[in-house]
Write a protein that holds these residues in place. Structure first.
Motif, PDB file in Angstrom:
ATOM      1  N   ASP A 276      -4.646   1.255   2.415  1.00 48.76           N
ATOM      2  CA  ASP A 276      -4.408   0.199   1.719  1.00 48.76           C
ATOM      3  C   ASP A 276      -3.243  -0.854   2.429  1.00 48.76           C
ATOM      4  O   ASP A 276      -4.005  -2.119   1.650  1.00 48.76           O
ATOM      5  CB  ASP A 276      -3.919   0.878  -0.034  1.00 48.76           C
TER       6      ASP A 276
ATOM      7  N   GLY B 221       1.079  -1.473  -0.088  1.00 47.63           N
ATOM      8  CA  GLY B 221       0.414   0.071   0.036  1.00 47.63           C
ATOM      9  C   GLY B 221       0.791   1.009   0.164  1.00 47.63           C
ATOM     10  O   GLY B 221       0.228   2.172   0.549  1.00 47.63           O
TER      11      GLY B 221
ATOM     12  N   ARG C 144      -6.060  -2.848   4.226  1.00 44.26           N
ATOM     13  CA  ARG C 144      -7.415  -3.633   2.991  1.00 44.26           C
ATOM     14  C   ARG C 144      -6.432  -4.739   2.774  1.00 44.26           C
ATOM     15  O   ARG C 144      -6.499  -5.858   2.641  1.00 44.26           O
ATOM     16  CB  ARG C 144      -7.224  -2.589   2.524  1.00 44.26           C
TER      17      ARG C 144
END
Length: 410
Positions: free
Chosen positions: A400, A284, A403
C-alpha cells in the motif's frame, strides 16, 4: 476522566480524549474551506494570552514559505497567541507569490483576532509546488470562532494521507499547581525528520522561561521526533511548535527549578508518544517497529544504528512478511557508518535471540513468525561495548505504500 500513568518512574495522569486544547486557556478547531474535496482542511489553535513559544524546523534546504513567516513571528517576542494550519497544499517551492500568500494568511488571521501580526504562526502541509488558493483561506478565516473549541476538528484538519488523528494530554503537579501538557501531530509519509517531524504542536499552561523552552524542545525533539522514520524522506514543511501560556501560575520553570526534570520528563513522554503514533501510521503500514540499541560507547552511535535499522527497506519488508531475516538487521548495523566490534553484537527479535556475540543462534522459525504477526515489533541490538543506548521507531513497508505514493497528486 484521568488515568494514572507511571512513565519511567514519573507519576503522570493521562487525560481521556486529551488534546491540544486540554491545557488551561487553549482552544482549537478546524473547518472545511475548500482546499480539499470534502475533508476539514483549515485548523487553528488559540491561547487566551500570548504564550512563550519555541520551534524546531526541517533542515531541508527547500523550506516552505510558512516556516519563514513563522520564524519571523516568533523572533519578535518569542511569543505566539494563535496558529493557523492548512492541509492539502504545502505552499512550498512557490517563490515570491508563495511568500506573499503565507504573509497574507498570517495577517488576515491576526486582523480577525485583533492581535499583532507577530503573534500568529502559520504552517501548511500537502502537495508541493502549487500556489495556495489564498481566497479560500480568507473565507475560512471568517468562519473561525476562537471562543469555542471543536474537539477533534483541529487534529482532523491537519491530516493528509494519515489514517488516524494523533493527540494526547497529560497532567502533573508543579509547585502544587496542576500543569497540563497537550499535543497533536500529523505525519504519515515523507517522514525522516531532522530537527522536527512533519507537523507537531504542543501546548502547556506551565510558566517557563523562553530560552529554557527552546533548549528543552530541541533536546527532546532529538530523542523523539528525530528518532522516527517511515521512508527516509525529510519534508520541506517539517515543524514542531510548543506554546506555554503560564496560566497554571507555577513558578517560572528553568533548569534551576527543583521540578525542572519532572516537567522535562513529562514533555518528553508526550513527544515520544506523538512520534510513535506517526511511525505507526506510516503510509500503508501495518506494524510499529521499535529498535533499541544498547551497549554503545557513545549515544550518537546508538542513535545512528537504531535509526539505520528501522529505516532499512529490507528490514521493513521482512517485518511486513513476518520473516525473521536477522541478516538484514546485521547488515544495517554494518553499513551504519559506526565502528563497532561485530563479534560482540547480540540481536533479539522480541524475546527470541537470533544472534549472540556475532554468531547465529538456533531458534524456532515458527515462534519467530508468530511473534512478527504482532502489531508492535521490538528489535534489540546489544553492542556490548559501553553504557549508552537509544530507541528509534518506524513501520513496515507494504504494497500500500507504493499504491498511496504512486498516485499522491491524482
Amino acid at each position: 476522566m484521568e488515568q494514572t500513568l507511571i512513565h519511567k518512574n514519573l507519576k503522570l495522569k493521562t487525560i481521556e480524549e486529551g488534546s491540544i486544547s486540554s491545557p488551561m486557556g487553549f482552544k482549537a478547531g478546524g473547518l472545511h474551506c475548500g482546499l480539499r474535496r470534502k475533508a476539514l482542511d483549515l485548523g487553528w489553535i488559540y491561547s487566551e494570552v500570548p504564550a512563550i513559544t519555541a520551534g524546531v524546523y526541517t533542515t531541508n534546504l527547500f523550506q516552505a514559505a510558512p516556516l519563514t513567516v513563522t520564524k519571523e513571528s516568533i523572533a519578535v517576542e518569542h511569543k505566539i497567541q494563535a496558529i493557523l494550519v492548512n492541509s492539502g497544499n504545502a505552499n512550498a517551492c512557490t517563490g515570491e507569490e508563495g511568500m506573499k500568500n503565507a504573509l497574507e494568511m498570517r495577517d488576515h488571521f491576526s486582523l480577525s483576532l485583533g492581535i499583532p501580526q507577530h503573534y500568529v504562526a502559520v504552517t501548511s502541509t500537502g502537495v508541493i509546488g502549487q500556489q495556495l488558493p489564498i481566497d479560500k483561506i480568507h473565507n475560512g478565516i471568517k468562519e473561525i470562532d476562537v471562543t469555542n473549541s471543536q474537539e477533534g476538528h483541529f487534529e482532523q484538519a491537519i491530516l493528509t494521507t494519515d489514517t488516524t488523528v494523533k493527540h494526547l494530554a497529560v497532567s502533573l503537579e508543579i509547585d502544587g499547581k496542576k500543569v497540563v501538557i497537550g499535543g497533536a501531530a500529523k505525519g504519515s509519509g515523507m517522514i525522516h525528520p531532522n530537527m522536527a517531524t512533519m507537523l507537531g504542536f504542543v501546548t502547556t499552561d506551565a510558566a517557563i522561561a523562553p530560552d529554557a523552552l527552546q533548549t528543552a524542545l530541541k533536546e527532546i525533539t532529538n530523542q523523539s521526533f528525530n528518532m522516527i522514520t517511515v521512508d527516509g524522506d525529510t519534508s520541506t514543511n517539517d515543524m514542531v511548535l510548543i506554546l506555554a501560556n503560564g496560566l497554571a501560575e507555577n513558578y517560572e520553570l528553568s533548569p534551576a527549578h527543583p521540578q525542572w526534570n519532572v516537567f522535562i520528563s513529562a514533555l518528553k513522554m508526550v513527544c515520544e508518544e506523538l512520534a510513535k503514533k506517526i511511525a505507526r501510521d506510516g503510509e500503508g503500514a501495518t506494524k510499529l517497529i521499535e529498535v533499541e540499541v544498547t551497549g554503545a560507547l557513545e549515544k550518537e552511535t546508538a542513535e545512528v544504528i537504531s535509526k539505520t535499522i528501522v529505516g532499512s527497506s529490507l528490514v521493513k519488508t521482512a517485518i511486513f512478511g513476518t520473516d525473521a531475516n536477522w541478516g538484514r538487521i546485521i547488515c544495517a548495523v554494518g553499513y551504519s557508518g559506526k565502528m563497532i566490534d561485530p563479534l560482540k553484537v547480540t540481536v533479539k527479535i522480541g524475546p527470541i535471540t537470533v544472534v549472540e556475540n556475532g554468531l547465529p543462534q538456533d531458534f524456532s522459525e515458527e515462534l519467530a513468525k508468530q511473534y512478527l504477526q504482532n502489531e508492535h515489533i521490538n528489535i534489540m541490538v546489544d553492542l556490548q561495548e559501553g553504557d549508552e543506548s537509544a530507541i528509534a521507531w518506524g513501520c513496515d513497508l507494504t504494497y500500500d505504500y507504493v499504491r498511496i505514493n504512486a498516485s499522491y497528486r491524482t
